[in-house]
Design an enzyme around this catalytic site. Structure first.
Site, PDB file in Angstrom:
ATOM      1  N   LYS A 124      29.023  40.158  53.015  1.00 27.17           N
ATOM      2  CA  LYS A 124      29.475  40.522  54.359  1.00 27.17           C
ATOM      3  C   LYS A 124      28.550  39.997  55.448  1.00 27.17           C
ATOM      4  O   LYS A 124      28.867  40.120  56.635  1.00 27.17           O
ATOM      5  CB  LYS A 124      29.642  42.033  54.449  1.00 27.17           C
ATOM      6  CG  LYS A 124      30.700  42.581  53.483  1.00 27.17           C
ATOM      7  CD  LYS A 124      30.758  44.096  53.522  1.00 27.17           C
ATOM      8  CE  LYS A 124      31.750  44.642  52.506  1.00 27.17           C
ATOM      9  NZ  LYS A 124      31.303  44.419  51.106  1.00 27.17           N
ATOM     10  N   LYS A 159      33.014  49.972  56.713  1.00 26.85           N
ATOM     11  CA  LYS A 159      32.671  49.831  55.296  1.00 26.85           C
ATOM     12  C   LYS A 159      31.172  49.608  55.124  1.00 26.85           C
ATOM     13  O   LYS A 159      30.487  49.122  56.035  1.00 26.85           O
ATOM     14  CB  LYS A 159      33.461  48.687  54.650  1.00 26.85           C
ATOM     15  CG  LYS A 159      33.424  47.355  55.383  1.00 26.85           C
ATOM     16  CD  LYS A 159      34.406  46.380  54.748  1.00 26.85           C
ATOM     17  CE  LYS A 159      34.513  45.098  55.565  1.00 26.85           C
ATOM     18  NZ  LYS A 159      35.488  44.136  54.997  1.00 26.85           N
ATOM     19  N   ARG A 209      42.692  36.157  48.040  1.00 21.17           N
ATOM     20  CA  ARG A 209      41.462  35.746  47.368  1.00 21.17           C
ATOM     21  C   ARG A 209      41.612  34.269  47.001  1.00 21.17           C
ATOM     22  O   ARG A 209      42.500  33.887  46.231  1.00 21.17           O
ATOM     23  CB  ARG A 209      41.217  36.596  46.126  1.00 21.17           C
ATOM     24  CG  ARG A 209      40.212  36.035  45.119  1.00 21.17           C
ATOM     25  CD  ARG A 209      38.822  35.801  45.677  1.00 21.17           C
ATOM     26  NE  ARG A 209      38.217  36.965  46.259  1.00 21.17           N
ATOM     27  CZ  ARG A 209      37.493  37.857  45.585  1.00 21.17           C
ATOM     28  NH1 ARG A 209      37.327  37.705  44.275  1.00 21.17           N
ATOM     29  NH2 ARG A 209      36.950  38.878  46.210  1.00 21.17           N
ATOM     30  N   ARG A 223      46.623  39.678  47.245  1.00 25.38           N
ATOM     31  CA  ARG A 223      46.480  41.050  46.761  1.00 25.38           C
ATOM     32  C   ARG A 223      47.093  41.986  47.802  1.00 25.38           C
ATOM     33  O   ARG A 223      46.582  42.098  48.920  1.00 25.38           O
ATOM     34  CB  ARG A 223      45.001  41.367  46.523  1.00 25.38           C
ATOM     35  CG  ARG A 223      44.350  40.451  45.507  1.00 25.38           C
ATOM     36  CD  ARG A 223      42.850  40.590  45.481  1.00 25.38           C
ATOM     37  NE  ARG A 223      42.249  40.233  46.762  1.00 25.38           N
ATOM     38  CZ  ARG A 223      40.947  40.331  47.037  1.00 25.38           C
ATOM     39  NH1 ARG A 223      40.118  40.781  46.116  1.00 25.38           N
ATOM     40  NH2 ARG A 223      40.476  40.001  48.220  1.00 25.38           N
ATOM     41  N   ARG A 231      43.301  49.491  51.506  1.00 24.81           N
ATOM     42  CA  ARG A 231      42.525  48.527  50.744  1.00 24.81           C
ATOM     43  C   ARG A 231      43.418  47.759  49.780  1.00 24.81           C
ATOM     44  O   ARG A 231      44.341  48.316  49.206  1.00 24.81           O
ATOM     45  CB  ARG A 231      41.408  49.236  49.981  1.00 24.81           C
ATOM     46  CG  ARG A 231      40.457  50.026  50.862  1.00 24.81           C
ATOM     47  CD  ARG A 231      39.549  50.919  50.041  1.00 24.81           C
ATOM     48  NE  ARG A 231      40.289  51.948  49.300  1.00 24.81           N
ATOM     49  CZ  ARG A 231      39.735  52.784  48.439  1.00 24.81           C
ATOM     50  NH1 ARG A 231      38.443  52.699  48.184  1.00 24.81           N
ATOM     51  NH2 ARG A 231      40.470  53.691  47.825  1.00 24.81           N
ATOM     52  N   ASP A 271      37.705  35.884  50.863  1.00 25.58           N
ATOM     53  CA  ASP A 271      38.818  36.765  51.205  1.00 25.58           C
ATOM     54  C   ASP A 271      39.300  36.436  52.610  1.00 25.58           C
ATOM     55  O   ASP A 271      38.502  36.378  53.554  1.00 25.58           O
ATOM     56  CB  ASP A 271      38.384  38.224  51.133  1.00 25.58           C
ATOM     57  CG  ASP A 271      37.996  38.651  49.722  1.00 25.58           C
ATOM     58  OD1 ASP A 271      38.421  37.970  48.771  1.00 25.58           O
ATOM     59  OD2 ASP A 271      37.263  39.642  49.579  1.00 25.58           O
ATOM     60  N   GLU A 279      35.225  37.993  53.889  1.00 24.51           N
ATOM     61  CA  GLU A 279      34.096  38.055  52.962  1.00 24.51           C
ATOM     62  C   GLU A 279      33.973  36.743  52.202  1.00 24.51           C
ATOM     63  O   GLU A 279      34.958  36.027  52.003  1.00 24.51           O
ATOM     64  CB  GLU A 279      34.257  39.204  51.949  1.00 24.51           C
ATOM     65  CG  GLU A 279      34.157  40.588  52.543  1.00 24.51           C
ATOM     66  CD  GLU A 279      34.092  41.681  51.488  1.00 24.51           C
ATOM     67  OE1 GLU A 279      33.796  41.358  50.308  1.00 24.51           O
ATOM     68  OE2 GLU A 279      34.335  42.846  51.835  1.00 24.51           O
ATOM     69  N   ASN A 281      32.409  36.039  48.559  1.00 25.65           N
ATOM     70  CA  ASN A 281      31.875  36.706  47.373  1.00 25.65           C
ATOM     71  C   ASN A 281      31.117  35.706  46.499  1.00 25.65           C
ATOM     72  O   ASN A 281      31.702  34.748  45.992  1.00 25.65           O
ATOM     73  CB  ASN A 281      33.020  37.329  46.572  1.00 25.65           C
ATOM     74  CG  ASN A 281      33.706  38.440  47.351  1.00 25.65           C
ATOM     75  OD1 ASN A 281      33.268  39.568  47.352  1.00 25.65           O
ATOM     76  ND2 ASN A 281      34.797  38.093  48.039  1.00 25.65           N
TER      77      ASN A 281
END
Length: 316
Positions: A124, A159, A209, A223, A231, A271, A279, A281
Site C-alpha cells: 500500500k 484499512k 487482479r 474478483r 471487499r 489490483d 495495491e 502485491n
C-alpha cells in the site's frame, strides 16, 4: 536441476485449489527441481551463515493428501539455487527481519521476490510511487485529517497499512456514526498509520487482479464482491471471473513494468478498481490458479521460466 527452498506458511493448512505457492511447487517438481520446505520461524542467522531447519518436500495434486515431508535437518541456504519467500503478511517486524536475513544470500542464491525490494515496497506504500493512477489517498494517524478526508470525499475505505487478504477493511459512508469507534480500534490494534482512500463504486463490478511476471502481463482475473460485502478478496467470499484488460489497465502495467523488473520483483499482482491502481502485491501474490482455471496461461510455468533464466545467467 535446481535446489529450491520454500519459505511458506504451514503447508498442511493451504487450499490446494487456489494456493499459488502450491502451484509453483508442483511446477518446480515437474521440472525435476528438488524441494525443501521450512517456515519463517525455522530461519536462522549465525556467524554470517543463513540456515534453516528444512524438510525435503514432495507435493501432489490430491486434496487431503497433497504433500509429504522427509526428516528435518539444518541446511545452509547459500547452497540452494533458489529460495521462494512465500509466507503471507502481516508485513510486520518479523517479516522485515526475514528479508534482512535472506538478503545475505544474494547474489549467490536467487531469492524470489528480491528481499531488499520486498522490504522497500510494501503493497500500500509502493503504489504511492504511481500517484497518477491512484484514487485519492490519505496515510496518517491524525484523526482530524481522516475526518476532513471523509468530509471531502463522503464515502471512504479505511484499512490497515500493512494488512492483507481484506482483513480490517471498512467502508465508511458520509452518515456513518462509527468512524470514531473505528479509529479507536485501529489505534488499539495497530501502531502504524492507516490508509484511507476514496470509495470507488466500480468495485461492485469487480476488483481486477493483474499478474505480472518479470514486469510483463501474464494474466488477470476479476474478483466480484459478495452481496452485502465491500471487499472483493477471495479470502472473504469474492467471486473470481474471467476478464480482459482495458486500455487504461494496459497503460498502468506499462508504467509499472520497468520498475518491477529493475527491482527483481519476478512475481507481482496488482489490483485495479474502476481504472484506479490500489495495491501492488509483492510479498505472496495469489491468483495464478484462477487465471489458469478460466483458460488463461499457466503462470507457474512462466514464473519458473523467468527463475531458470535468471539462474542460468548467474551461472554463466
Amino acid at each position: 536441476m535446481l535446489s529450491v527452498a520454500i519459505q511458506m506458511d504451514p503447508i498442511e493448512r493451504i487450499d490446494i485449489t487456489g494456493d499459488s505457492t502450491f502451484a509453483l511447487a508442483l511446477e518446480a517438481q515437474a521440472r525435476g527441481h528438488s524441494l525443501m520446505y521450512y517456515g519463517p520461524r525455522d530461519l536462522t542467522f549465525r556467524n554470517g551463515l543463513v540456515t534453516a531447519r528444512v524438510r525435503p518436500l514432495t507435493v501432489r495434486n490430491v486434496k487431503g493428501d497433497h504433500f509429504a515431508l522427509g526428516p528435518a535437518a539444518v541446511a545452509d541456504l547459500s547452497r540452494s539455487d533458489v529460495v521462494l519467500m512465500r509466507q503471507d503478511p502481516p508485513f510486520d517486524m518479523a517479516y522485515i527481519t526475514a528479508t534482512h536475513i535472506l538478503e545475505r544470500l544474494q547474489p549467490g542464491t536467487l531469492v524470489v521476490n528480491d528481499p531488499v525490494h520486498v522490504r522497500n515496497a510494501p503493497e500500500k506504500l509502493f503504489v504511492t510511487e504511481f500517484k497518477t493512477f491512484m484514487p485519492p489517498t490519505l496515510i496518517t494517524t491524525d484523526r482530524e485529517e481522516i475526518k476532513s478526508f471523509r468530509a471531502e470525499h463522503r464515502d471512504i475505505i479505511l484499512k490497515p497499512l500493512y494488512g492483507n487478504g481484506g482483513a480490517g477493511v471498512f467502508r465508511v459512508k458520509e452518515d456513518d456514526e462509527n468512524l470514531g469507534a473505528l479509529l479507536e480500534m485501529f489505534t488499539q490494534f495497530y501502531r502504524e498509520p492507516v490508509i484511507v482512500q476514496r470509495y470507488v463504486p466500480e468495485v461492485r463490478k469487480g476488483d481486477k487482479r493483474i499478474i505480472l511476471v518479470d514486469g510483463i502481463v501474464a494474466g488477470a482475473i476479476n474478483r466480484v464482491p459478495a452481496s452485502g460485502e465491500a471487499r472483493s478478496n477471495m479470502h472473504v467470499g469474492g467471486r473470481p471471473e474471467p476478464t480482459t484488460l482495458t486500455r487504461r489497465e494496459e497503460e498502468i502495467c506499462a508504467a509499472l513494468a520497468p520498475e518491477l523488473k529493475r527491482r527483481g520483483l519476478i512475481f507481482t499482482g496488482i489490483d485495479v478498481i474502476g481504472g484506479y491502481l490500489t495495491e501492488i502485491n509483492v510479498t505472496s501474490p495469489t491468483g495464478i490458479q484462477e487465471v489458469k482455471r478460466f483458460g488463461g496461461p499457466d503462470i507457474a510455468k512462466l514464473i519458473w521460466d523467468a527463475i531458470e533464466q535468471r539462474c542460468g545467467r548467474a551461472k554463466t
